[in-house]
Design a protein around this motif. Structure first.
Motif, PDB file in Angstrom:
ATOM      1  N   ASN A  55      19.036  45.894  47.611  1.00 19.43           N
ATOM      2  CA  ASN A  55      19.375  46.890  46.622  1.00 19.43           C
ATOM      3  C   ASN A  55      18.941  48.280  47.468  1.00 19.43           C
ATOM      4  OD1 ASN A  55      21.726  45.768  46.119  1.00 19.43           O
ATOM      5  ND2 ASN A  55      20.450  44.863  44.153  1.00 19.43           N
ATOM      6  N   SER A  56      19.823  49.264  47.403  1.00 16.86           N
ATOM      7  CA  SER A  56      20.037  50.298  48.169  1.00 16.86           C
ATOM      8  C   SER A  56      20.659  51.688  47.423  1.00 16.86           C
ATOM      9  CB  SER A  56      18.521  51.069  48.488  1.00 16.86           C
ATOM     10  OG  SER A  56      18.076  52.080  49.064  1.00 16.86           O
ATOM     11  N   THR A  57      20.958  52.753  46.436  1.00 17.30           N
ATOM     12  CA  THR A  57      21.614  52.657  46.853  1.00 17.30           C
ATOM     13  C   THR A  57      21.474  53.947  47.141  1.00 17.30           C
ATOM     14  OG1 THR A  57      21.962  52.492  44.080  1.00 17.30           O
ATOM     15  CG2 THR A  57      23.440  54.323  45.243  1.00 17.30           C
ATOM     16  N   ARG A  58      20.561  55.564  47.434  1.00 20.87           N
ATOM     17  CA  ARG A  58      19.749  56.454  47.814  1.00 20.87           C
ATOM     18  C   ARG A  58      19.924  56.100  49.084  1.00 20.87           C
ATOM     19  NH1 ARG A  58      15.767  58.008  47.639  1.00 20.87           N
ATOM     20  NH2 ARG A  58      15.207  55.950  46.824  1.00 20.87           N
ATOM     21  N   THR A  59      19.104  55.393  49.956  1.00 21.40           N
ATOM     22  CA  THR A  59      18.586  55.305  51.243  1.00 21.40           C
ATOM     23  C   THR A  59      20.493  54.714  51.697  1.00 21.40           C
ATOM     24  OG1 THR A  59      16.655  54.528  50.580  1.00 21.40           O
ATOM     25  CG2 THR A  59      17.723  54.058  52.731  1.00 21.40           C
ATOM     26  N   ARG A  60      21.212  53.210  51.532  1.00 18.27           N
ATOM     27  CA  ARG A  60      22.433  53.256  52.069  1.00 18.27           C
ATOM     28  C   ARG A  60      23.007  54.330  52.420  1.00 18.27           C
ATOM     29  NH1 ARG A  60      27.196  51.426  50.655  1.00 18.27           N
ATOM     30  NH2 ARG A  60      27.653  51.150  48.865  1.00 18.27           N
ATOM     31  N   PHE A  61      23.348  55.168  51.274  1.00 23.01           N
ATOM     32  CA  PHE A  61      24.609  56.203  51.302  1.00 23.01           C
ATOM     33  C   PHE A  61      24.147  57.709  51.997  1.00 23.01           C
ATOM     34  CE2 PHE A  61      26.084  55.670  46.896  1.00 23.01           C
ATOM     35  CZ  PHE A  61      27.528  54.930  47.215  1.00 23.01           C
TER      36      PHE A  61
END
Length: 301
Positions: A55-61
Motif C-alpha cells: 500500500n501507498s497513497t502518496r507515491t501512487r497518486f
C-alpha cells in the motif's frame, strides 16, 4: 546492476547511478516543473502500469499524476484486490502485464532483493517505487531536487538523517545519491534502530551533532516494528529523538527541515514545525510529480 540500469532504462535504485545521470534527472525535472501546460502528449499511446504490491497513497497518486501529465495511458493495479491474493506470484503478475503490452511498470513491493531478479527477466523498464528495506529512488531524487533548489549544489552539503534507519529505504537511497554528488551524510538513530551495515558509509552521530547540519531529515518512526525497544511510548521517543521546537531552535539560520512523509506529528516532529519557516516538507511533496515525470520519460525515451 549499473549495467542493468544503463542498458534497459530500469530505475531500481540510486546506488550505481552516476553523478551525470543523477544531475540529468534533476535538470529534466526542473524543465517539467516550469512547463506551462498541465497535460502534454509527450507519451501519448504509451501504457504504464502502476503495480503496487504494498500500500501507498502518496507515491501512487504522485506517479499517476506524472503519467497523466505526460499523456500516458495508466493502469492501476493494487495487490489487495488482485490475483496475488489467490497465490499468483509477483513475477507472474508482472509477466502477465508485460505480455498484455505495457511499455513500462512502476512497482512497489515488500520483499527484499526480489526487484533485481525481476528486472533481469522483464523486458519493459521497471521503476522502483519502494522495495522492502532496500531503496526508494524517486523519493531520494525529489529530496535531492529540494536540496538543490535551496542550496544550489551538493558538494560539502551536510545532511543528517534521523530516525528508524534500519527499516528505511529512503535513508539508503538518499545516502547513495548524496555521496555520489559530494554531500556529507550522517545518521542519528537509537541503537535498536540502526542499520549497522551502513556505518562504514556514514557515521552515526548524536542528536546535538545532527542538528548542526544544513539539512535535518526526519524519518517516520514505526514503533510497532521495534518490540522490546527502549521506548515504551511515542512521548518517550519524542523526548529522546524527536525534532522538538526547542531542538529546532539550535539549528543554523540557513538550515532546513525535511521529511519524506507521512509524518507522525508530535512524535518524530513537533506539530508546529511541520509548516514552519525552515520546513520544506510540503515543498518536497510538490517535487514528486516533476521528478517522476522525468523518471518515466527516461524509462520510455
Amino acid at each position: 546492476m549499473t549495467q542493468l540500469l544503463q542498458s534497459s532504462k530500469h530505475l531500481l535504485g540510486t546506488k550505481g547511478l552516476s553523478e551525470s545521470e543523477l544531475i540529468s534527472i534533476l535538470d529534466r525535472a526542473a524543465y517539467w516543473e516550469q512547463y506551462p501546460v498541465k497535460v502534454t502528449g509527450h507519451l501519448q499511446g504509451r501504457f504504464v502500469a502502476n503495480m503496487f504490491f504494498e500500500n501507498s497513497t502518496r507515491t501512487r497518486f504522485s506517479f499517476e499524476v506524472a503519467e497523466k501529465r505526460l499523456g500516458a495511458e495508466v493502469l492501476n493495479f493494487a495487490a489487495a484486490v488482485s490475483s496475488v491474493q489467490k497465490g499468483e506470484s509477483i513475477y507472474d503478475t508482472v509477466r502477465t502485464l508485460e505480455s498484455m503490452g505495457i511499455d513500462a511498470g512502476v512497482i512497489r513491493m515488500k520483499p527484499n532483493g526480489l526487484l533485481q531478479e525481476l528486472a533481469s527477466k522483464i523486458k519493459v523498464p521497471l521503476i522502483n517505487a519502494g522495495d522492502g528495506n532496500s531503496e526508494h529512488p524517486t523519493q531520494a531524487l525529489l529530496d535531492l531536487y529540494t536540496m538543490r533548489k535551496q542550496f544550489g549544489e551538493f558538494k560539502g552539503l551536510k545532511v543528517a538523517i534521523i530516525g528508524d534507519i534500519q527499516h528505511s529505504r529512503v535513508a539508503r537511497s538518499n545516502l547513495w545519491a548524496l555521496q555520489t554528488l559530494g554531500a556529507q551524510v550522517s545518521f542519528c538513530a537509537p541503537p535498536t534502530m540502526r542499520a549497522e551495515e551502513l556505518a562504514e558509509h556514514a557515521p552515526y552521530v548524536t542528536m546535538d551533532q545532527a542538528l548542526q547540519s544544513d539539512v535535518v531529515m526526519m524519518l517516520r518512526v514505526q514503533l510497532e516494528r521495534h518490540e522490546g525497544t527502549v521506548f515504551g511510548s511515542p512521548e518517550e521517543y519524542r523526548a529522546a529523538y524527536g525534532l522538538t521546537a526547542e531542538r529546532a531552535s539550535k539549528m543554523a539560520p540557513h538550515a532546513i527541515i525535511m521529511h519524506p512523509a507521512p509524518f507522525n506529528r508530535n512524535v518524530e516532529i513537533d506539530d508546529e514545525l511541520v509548516e514552519c519557516e525552515k520546513s520544506r516538507i510540503f515543498e518536497q511533496m510538490s517535487h514528486g510529480v516533476p521528478i517522476r515525470m522525468a523518471v518515466i520519460e527516461r524509462a520510455l525515451s
